[in-house]
Design a protein around this motif. Structure first.
Motif, PDB file in Angstrom:
ATOM      1  N   GLN B  16       0.823  -1.221   0.000  1.00  0.00           N
ATOM      2  CA  GLN B  16       0.000   0.000   0.000  1.00  0.00           C
ATOM      3  C   GLN B  16       0.852   1.264   0.000  1.00  0.00           C
ATOM      4  N   GLN B  17       2.173   1.074   0.162  1.00  0.00           N
ATOM      5  CA  GLN B  17       3.016   2.265   0.299  1.00  0.00           C
ATOM      6  C   GLN B  17       3.894   2.476  -0.927  1.00  0.00           C
ATOM      7  N   ASP B  18       4.281   3.730  -1.124  1.00  0.00           N
ATOM      8  CA  ASP B  18       5.084   4.053  -2.295  1.00  0.00           C
ATOM      9  C   ASP B  18       6.541   3.656  -2.100  1.00  0.00           C
ATOM     10  N   GLY B  39      14.487   4.186  17.530  1.00  0.00           N
ATOM     11  CA  GLY B  39      14.232   4.951  16.316  1.00  0.00           C
ATOM     12  C   GLY B  39      12.876   5.620  16.461  1.00  0.00           C
ATOM     13  N   HIS B  40      12.658   6.727  15.754  1.00  0.00           N
ATOM     14  CA  HIS B  40      11.393   7.449  15.903  1.00  0.00           C
ATOM     15  C   HIS B  40      10.248   6.632  15.308  1.00  0.00           C
ATOM     16  N   ASN B  41       9.024   7.070  15.583  1.00  0.00           N
ATOM     17  CA  ASN B  41       7.856   6.360  15.066  1.00  0.00           C
ATOM     18  C   ASN B  41       7.877   6.271  13.548  1.00  0.00           C
ATOM     19  N   GLY B  42       7.594   5.113  13.024  1.00  0.00           N
ATOM     20  CA  GLY B  42       7.562   4.945  11.580  1.00  0.00           C
ATOM     21  C   GLY B  42       8.924   4.673  10.979  1.00  0.00           C
ATOM     22  N   SER B  43       9.933   4.439  11.814  1.00  0.00           N
ATOM     23  CA  SER B  43      11.273   4.209  11.257  1.00  0.00           C
ATOM     24  C   SER B  43      11.459   2.758  10.810  1.00  0.00           C
ATOM     25  N   GLY B  44      10.473   1.897  11.085  1.00  0.00           N
ATOM     26  CA  GLY B  44      10.532   0.532  10.559  1.00  0.00           C
ATOM     27  C   GLY B  44      10.865  -0.535  11.589  1.00  0.00           C
ATOM     28  N   LYS B  45      10.826  -0.193  12.871  1.00  0.00           N
ATOM     29  CA  LYS B  45      11.199  -1.158  13.908  1.00  0.00           C
ATOM     30  C   LYS B  45      10.246  -2.357  13.928  1.00  0.00           C
ATOM     31  N   SER B  46       8.923  -2.050  13.962  1.00  0.00           N
ATOM     32  CA  SER B  46       7.955  -3.150  14.015  1.00  0.00           C
ATOM     33  C   SER B  46       8.014  -3.987  12.748  1.00  0.00           C
ATOM     34  N   THR B  47       8.208  -3.311  11.625  1.00  0.00           N
ATOM     35  CA  THR B  47       8.303  -4.033  10.360  1.00  0.00           C
ATOM     36  C   THR B  47       9.473  -5.010  10.392  1.00  0.00           C
ATOM     37  N   LEU B  48      10.601  -4.561  10.935  1.00  0.00           N
ATOM     38  CA  LEU B  48      11.771  -5.424  11.026  1.00  0.00           C
ATOM     39  C   LEU B  48      11.477  -6.644  11.901  1.00  0.00           C
TER      40      LEU B  48
END
Ligand SMILES: Nc1ncnc2c1ncn2[C@@H]1O[C@H](COP(=O)(O)OP(=O)(O)O)[C@@H](O)[C@H]1O
Ligand SMILES: [Mg+2]
Lengths: 265, 278
Positions: B16-18, B39-48
């Motif tokens: 869904q993202q560019d 890392g700040h919010n949205g930096s990809g921690k949860s994704t990792l």
């Protein structure tokens, strides 16, 4: 709302409480079916004795059963009045247009009333003495044959138990949102129908959004904990069919046989 | 020591993202290591974290867990080596009560009931929640729920524990209780721990801190080194620790303060020394 739906379970240690939820569920269904076989005062008397005996065995306060009848009282009265004024036969006491007040009408009205009361008492007894989760378990067991026709029985029962688990959480959340909206001047339960509906919208929208977020989180957590469908899982919660369940079932079968003898054919 | 987790040339993009969330990302985590990811919010921690657990699949590159390459075929086996605790205590509580929630993962792994009874009790005792075994979640505090979640993880005997901001919704006491358990698991059982956090105290417990910024690894160092960045910390998503704030204030008063990060205790010692010298 929670009280009405699910909060009715009253923990206890009576014989009825300790019975297996499967036997209780089957017997409640069975009893409701045989109520429709009763057609004279002797048979209704028998069923009342059975119901009262069950309630006494469960040792729950009788007022809970009266409370169970109360929300349905208008439906009951309406049906009873229909029976009284629209069925005819026997001595006619009074007649006006389509309405007749006859001996049979009155008797039928009383029977219908008894039927309602019996059904409500017995199903109230089931929900008072069986935790919702146990009822869900019993449903799973009893639905097992449906697996043959590809009904996802495990999934349905997991869904049910998760739904039950989240009721208090969502209740809390509803209260929180209501308080938040109240502090912004929304009045709940006041004004005309339109105003009340309008008040509910700002309650439902955040509740929906948060439920979906929760569902997504929950799905991720379940997957992370290795959930991949109901097939091949073992069970932590087990239920045992005991002597008391066999005895309970025998008792109801005996009642059924007596009923067959004393009912009018 | 051997690598427990190895991430090689990882690229990932949400459909869904560019933009790419990760582009040619590399990271190695040793067995028994405690790694903090900040890392700040949205930096990809949860994704990792989700990529490591196989909840998301990389578009390019590979992830090795305990020497095995993660593939769609072995994802369930590999995942059984990893336990994850998420942020919201309520949204990961599946069971109707404490013991059933701990049993949920065991049921999924088709562990026999006799084994389950043993392991549920064992793990609840480890997190000091055995006396609450029959409690429903509504009767537990957030910290207690997170401990139950931890018990659910421990019962499955994983090699890796990932905490995705697992203590961020807890009060200091609840946070401490959770971290004490984690420390014990890390010390005694040599479990590999990855803790994603905004909390400086939690991060300072780690042996190594990795800083993420928009999917890029911008720092990988010992906690002391990372925390000595002072005012920069806010930018990378951390509250500077109390001792660092104090250091800044003292510096502005003209005192000479040590370069390196000081824990609160270290700060107290340093202040004592400073006083006794004068
Ligand atoms: N399910 C998703 N679908 C699409 N984009 C997502 C999803 N989850 C996270 N993102 C995006 O990916 C980026 C990284 O998010 P995330 O890993 O949650 O960061 P963090 O945990 O560090 O706050 C963010 O830009 C976020 O908007
Ligand atoms: Mg996150």
């Amino acid at each position: 709302m929670g009280k009405v739906l699910l909060g009715r379970y009253i923990p206890g240690s009576s014989l009825v409480h300790r019975m297996d939820s499967r036997s209780k569920l089957i017997l409640s269904f069975f009893f409701i079916v045989i109520i429709f076989l009763a057609n004279n005062w002797e048979s209704y008397l028998l069923l009342f004795i059975v119901t009262i005996t069950s309630i006494l065995t469960a040792r729950v306060n009788f007022s809970f059963f009266i409370k169970g009848v109360r929300p349905l009282i208008w439906l009951i009265l309406f049906t009873v009045l229909l029976q009284i004024f629209f069925s005819s036969g026997g001595t006619v006491f009074w007649k006006w247009g389509p309405f007749t007040l006859s001996y049979y009408g009155i008797v039928n009205g009383i029977y219908v009333f008894c039927r309602f009361v019996l059904i409500i008492f017995m199903s109230t007894l089931l929900t008072l003495t069986t935790a919702p989760l146990e009822i869900a378990d019993a449903l799973e067991k009893l639905m097992m044959p449906l697996k043959r026709i590809k009904v996802p029985v495990y999934e349905i029962s997991l869904m049910l138990s998760i739904a039950l688990r989240f009721v208090p959480t969502l209740m809390d959340e509803t209260t929180k949102i209501m308080n938040a909206q109240r502090s912004r001047g929304v009045n709940f339960g006041e004004g005309n129908i339109m105003q009340q509906i309008k008040a509910v919208v700002p309650l439902l929208v955040p509740l929906f959004v948060s439920s979906f977020n929760r569902a997504e989180d929950l799905a991720t957590a379940m997957e992370a904990r290795g959930y991949h469908g109901g097939e091949g899982r073992t069970k932590y919660r087990v239920h045992y069919w005991e002597i008391r369940d066999t005895l309970g079932c025998t008792f109801f079968v005996v009642v059924f046989i007596i009923l067959l003898f004393i009912r009018q054919w | 020591m051997v690598d427990m987790i190895e991430i090689k040339n990882l690229s990932f993009k949400y459909s869904q993202q560019d933009g790419q969330t990760f582009n040619d990302f590399n990271l190695k985590i040793k067995q028994g290591e405690w790694l903090a990811i900040i890392g700040h919010n949205g930096s990809g921690k949860s994704t990792l974290a989700r990529l490591i657990d196989g909840l998301l699949a990389p578009s390019e590159g590979a992830i090795f867990i305990d020497g095995i390459k993660l593939t769609p075929e072995n994802v369930w086996d590999v995942r059984s080596k990893i336990g994850m605790v998420f942020q919201n205590p309520d949204n990961q509580f599946v069971g109707a009560n404490v013991e059933e929630d701990v049993a949920f993962g065991l049921e999924n792994a088709a562990v026999s009931r006799e084994q389950m009874l043993v392991r549920v009790k064992e793990s609840l005792q480890r997190v000091n929640m055995w006396e609450f075994a029959s409690h429903e979640p509504a009767r537990l505090s957030g910290g207690q729920k997170q401990r139950v979640a931890l018990a659910g993880v421990i019962a499955l005997r994983p090699k890796i524990i990932i905490l995705d901001e697992a203590t961020s919704m807890l009060d200091p006491e609840g946070r401490k209780a959770v971290l004490d358990i984690i420390r014990e698991l890390n010390h005694k059982e040599k479990l590999t721990v990855i803790s994603i956090t905004h909390d400086i105290d939690e991060a300072s417990k780690a042996q190594r801190v990795v800083v993420l910024d928009d999917g890029k690894l911008i720092q990988d160092d010992k906690p002391e080194k990372v925390f000595s960045r002072g005012s920069d910390l806010v930018k990378i998503g951390l509250e500077p620790p109390f001792s660092e704030k104090l250091k800044g204030e003292l510096e502005s008063l003209g005192l000479v303060v040590p370069e390196d990060y000081l824990t609160e205790e270290g700060m107290i010692n340093w202040l004592w020394e400073l006083f006794s010298r004068q």
